[in-house]
Design an enzyme around this catalytic site. Sequence first.
Site, mmCIF file in Angstrom:
data_model
loop_
_atom_site.group_PDB
_atom_site.id
_atom_site.type_symbol
_atom_site.label_atom_id
_atom_site.label_comp_id
_atom_site.label_asym_id
_atom_site.label_seq_id
_atom_site.Cartn_x
_atom_site.Cartn_y
_atom_site.Cartn_z
ATOM 1 N N LYS A 135 0.857 -1.181 0.000
ATOM 2 C CA LYS A 135 0.000 0.000 0.000
ATOM 3 C C LYS A 135 0.894 1.231 0.000
ATOM 4 O O LYS A 135 1.332 1.698 1.041
ATOM 5 C CB LYS A 135 -0.913 -0.016 1.233
ATOM 6 C CG LYS A 135 -2.250 0.717 1.052
ATOM 7 C CD LYS A 135 -2.118 2.207 0.802
ATOM 8 C CE LYS A 135 -1.555 2.937 1.990
ATOM 9 N NZ LYS A 135 -1.457 4.417 1.733
ATOM 10 N N CYS A 162 13.416 10.727 8.120
ATOM 11 C CA CYS A 162 13.216 10.403 9.534
ATOM 12 C C CYS A 162 14.540 10.343 10.288
ATOM 13 O O CYS A 162 14.573 10.543 11.507
ATOM 14 C CB CYS A 162 12.467 9.086 9.668
ATOM 15 S SG CYS A 162 13.244 7.701 8.805
#
Length: 486
Positions: A179, A288
């Site tokens: 996804k 991140c």
Amino acid sequence: MTEILEHHTLFIGGRWVEPAGPDTIDVVSPVTEQVVGRVPHATPADVDRAVAAARGAFDHGPWPRMALAERVEIVSRVKDALAARHRELAELISLQNGSPTLFAVRGQALSAVGVFTSALAAAERFQEEDERQGTGGPVLVRREPVGVVAAVTPWNVPQLTIAGKLAPALLAGCTVILKPSPETPLDANWLAQVCADAGLPDGVLSVLPAGRETSAYLVAHSGIDKVAFTGSVGAGKAIMAAAARNLTSVSLELGGKSAAIVLDDADLSLAVPAIVGGTCAANSGQACIALTRVLVPASRYDEVAGALTGAFAALKVGDPADRTTVVGPMVTKAQQQRNLDYIRIGQEEGAKVLTGGGVPEGQGTGWYVEPTLFGDVTNDMRIAREEIFGPVVCLIRYETEEEAVELANDSAYGLSGAVFGADTEHATDIARRIRTGTITVNGFRLDLAAPFGGYKNSGIGREFGPEGLAAYFEYKSVNLPAPARS
């Protein structure tokens, strides 16, 4: 205007099929603010079809029953195709998220190749089973694929994060439902065709571009055995709660607010380029692992602040297609506004903008933010505690090394970091004391052969290398008959 890349079908169970619903996702360039692509928006009904295909392929198909060497051969073909077409892939990723060309090639496309290479190397050393002596007799310990995997990935480094899940999952014998983020679905569809061309059997892979509602339905589906997610802390917590209802296994790679500790004896000619590379030059700060808190001894604060101010101010902001561009746009207008809001908050909190602080002059189109360095930051400020996800960096003073360690660890996150010092052994000792999943001494590096993941709110589990492969296996103990006594 760039021709719109249109997809009219979804890749479900290894085939391109008509979507269950009429909705589509528009892919918007963060440079031109124009639509550059369009894909079908997957629905819960599409999820049901993908899960059924993945379940059938795992429970009854050839993939998990192949010899590991056969799976290695097919996954190697995927890796080889990525390597051969990496520039095409880099351009596609940059088109969607605005990643500067050099980073798109090295940090996006070639990093994905590196993850596949690392996973394949780990598979070569992998043992499906081993026999050991137990307390009551011999025990055969088997490693078996975990099952159907839902891989939910972000927009910032889409192929790197996909590879960190897909490569080990496929090698383990799992089936995968990918996804991708709605901001970057085009490269995921591109990869789907690469996998089909490489000979991946039917049912083994599905790709479902979609937003939050469909994603929530997928991760809560009873037919899923493991969820592998990269994204925000909030989304990670929601996924973990949803998966808990089915006791579905999860691995979560979440946010960071990583510290770079500059020691008294640090060589700034090494430290400054590494800090720039680990902040603004790392996908325009949308990473991140970015070193967004720079901890500096009070005795060298002015020196470090001056060096970093000059380095940040010199960075070229602009069109990602220009090979001299270091900082491209934020991926969406909302992300640009988020950065600008935090810059305002920092000033309201009393921090001082040393360079940057707004939208670059002359950038009327595109979602750009200037490389921004804050001075006079204290570790209790929001800009020092919350993940901004852009080219915004905080300078924080410390008096002693003990305080520097405490400040580095005084965070809800623990994903990355760095320590800079002339005495490498001492700097390494400091690195050992920082509660973070990855830390570099005198540099900034994400090593694709080593385990990657975080402490605290930065996540659960590890990706890359042997540890990343191990995450896609269940362990079975087969107690064998004890040898007959003579």
